[in-house]
Design an enzyme around this catalytic site. Sequence first.
Site, PDB file in Angstrom:
ATOM      1  N   CYS A   1       0.811  -1.224   0.000  1.00  0.00           N
ATOM      2  CA  CYS A   1       0.000   0.000   0.000  1.00  0.00           C
ATOM      3  C   CYS A   1       0.844   1.274   0.000  1.00  0.00           C
ATOM      4  CB  CYS A   1      -0.992  -0.015   1.157  1.00  0.00           C
ATOM      5  SG  CYS A   1      -0.267   0.141   2.809  1.00  0.00           S
TER       6      CYS A   1
ATOM      7  N   HIS B   1      -5.896   1.704  -4.188  1.00  0.00           N
ATOM      8  CA  HIS B   1      -4.980   1.196  -3.166  1.00  0.00           C
ATOM      9  C   HIS B   1      -4.557  -0.227  -3.496  1.00  0.00           C
ATOM     10  CE1 HIS B   1      -7.933  -1.264  -0.455  1.00  0.00           C
ATOM     11  NE2 HIS B   1      -8.448  -1.142  -1.642  1.00  0.00           N
TER      12      HIS B   1
ATOM     13  N   HIS C   1      -2.607   1.463   6.851  1.00  0.00           N
ATOM     14  CA  HIS C   1      -2.988   1.307   5.440  1.00  0.00           C
ATOM     15  C   HIS C   1      -3.205   2.683   4.821  1.00  0.00           C
ATOM     16  CE1 HIS C   1      -4.322  -1.094   2.030  1.00  0.00           C
ATOM     17  NE2 HIS C   1      -5.270  -0.189   1.830  1.00  0.00           N
TER      18      HIS C   1
END
Length: 357
Positions: free
Chosen positions: A272, A332, A320
């Site tokens: 990520c 993402h 994240h």
Amino acid sequence: MAAHRKPRQRSLSGNTARTAATIALAGAATATGFDGTSHAEPQLTPTQVKAKVDKLYQEAEVATEKYDGAKEKADAAEKQLNTLRDEAARKTEKLNSARDSLGYVAAAQYRSGGMDPAVQLMLSSNPERYLDGAEFADRVGHRQTAAVALVRQQLREIEQLRGAAHIELTSLKSRQAELGRQKKTINGKLDQARRLLSGLTPQQRVQVVEAGGTGRASRSATAARGALAAPASSAAASDAPNSRAAAAVSYAYQKLGSPYVWGATGPNAFDCSGLVQAAYSSAGVSLPRTTYAQINAGQRVSRSELRPGDLVFFYSGISHVGIYVGDGQMIHAPNPTAPVRLAPIDQMPFAGATRVV
């Protein structure tokens, strides 16, 4: 005398025999239970599997960010160590040249009949100790004094460089040990997730993997980069606050369908924070490697102020990150079961947002 006879053993009656058998079976069942072999693991529903897998992936991502941070520091330590070693090597060459120069002067004086102290310096097994002698300083001329001072300074500098290199090497080994620990944690979490998914039917696995995504998320990379990516990318870029944010958004759209690989920063696979770093690098903006650092790399913005190119962060541990592209959507890199994809920002616990440029 009366003969001694053994008493006759009474045979078990039917009820007594049944009771004994029941006790024996119960004991065997209990023993088997203690061995842990009589009870199979309860069959989990796809919903339960999804919840467990999601938690494992989230925990793996926390470890991934720690791994990324440790790797960044290990790379920096290794680079600094190599720099120190190169500098020590250069200074050692200069030291040898300076000592050679002293030797030439000493040889000339020796030929003229004098035993110059510089010769003793060259022949000494401990030059530093010899240089400390006050008698030597009194007996040499200005030129030799300067040369000796240079040798002394270079010796000190080399020792300082070696000491710094030793410290950097210790730091590097510590970072490498941390990398190993986090790698073990990541692989353990991912292995658990794979085992849980393997207990589902193929159809159930697809449902679990695709749950929480968007219809567009399940398209192939070709379709995503084709019919979907071009117009959507243009629309998002036009709403971006500046050209660099627009370039980062365009890069993210081009990477739709790329696989998730923990620790990867592209160009063909990402985790990520690696996707975010690569997207802004393509726009000429240098970002830190981890989510923990990326959230502080720009100006904080509220959820209501989001514009394409802003970084959106999730979970209380800031583990994240995605790139906002407008209409409540982000791009993402989710986890090993899903490629780089579009997803709504409300599918995970929102933690904050940052405008980088």
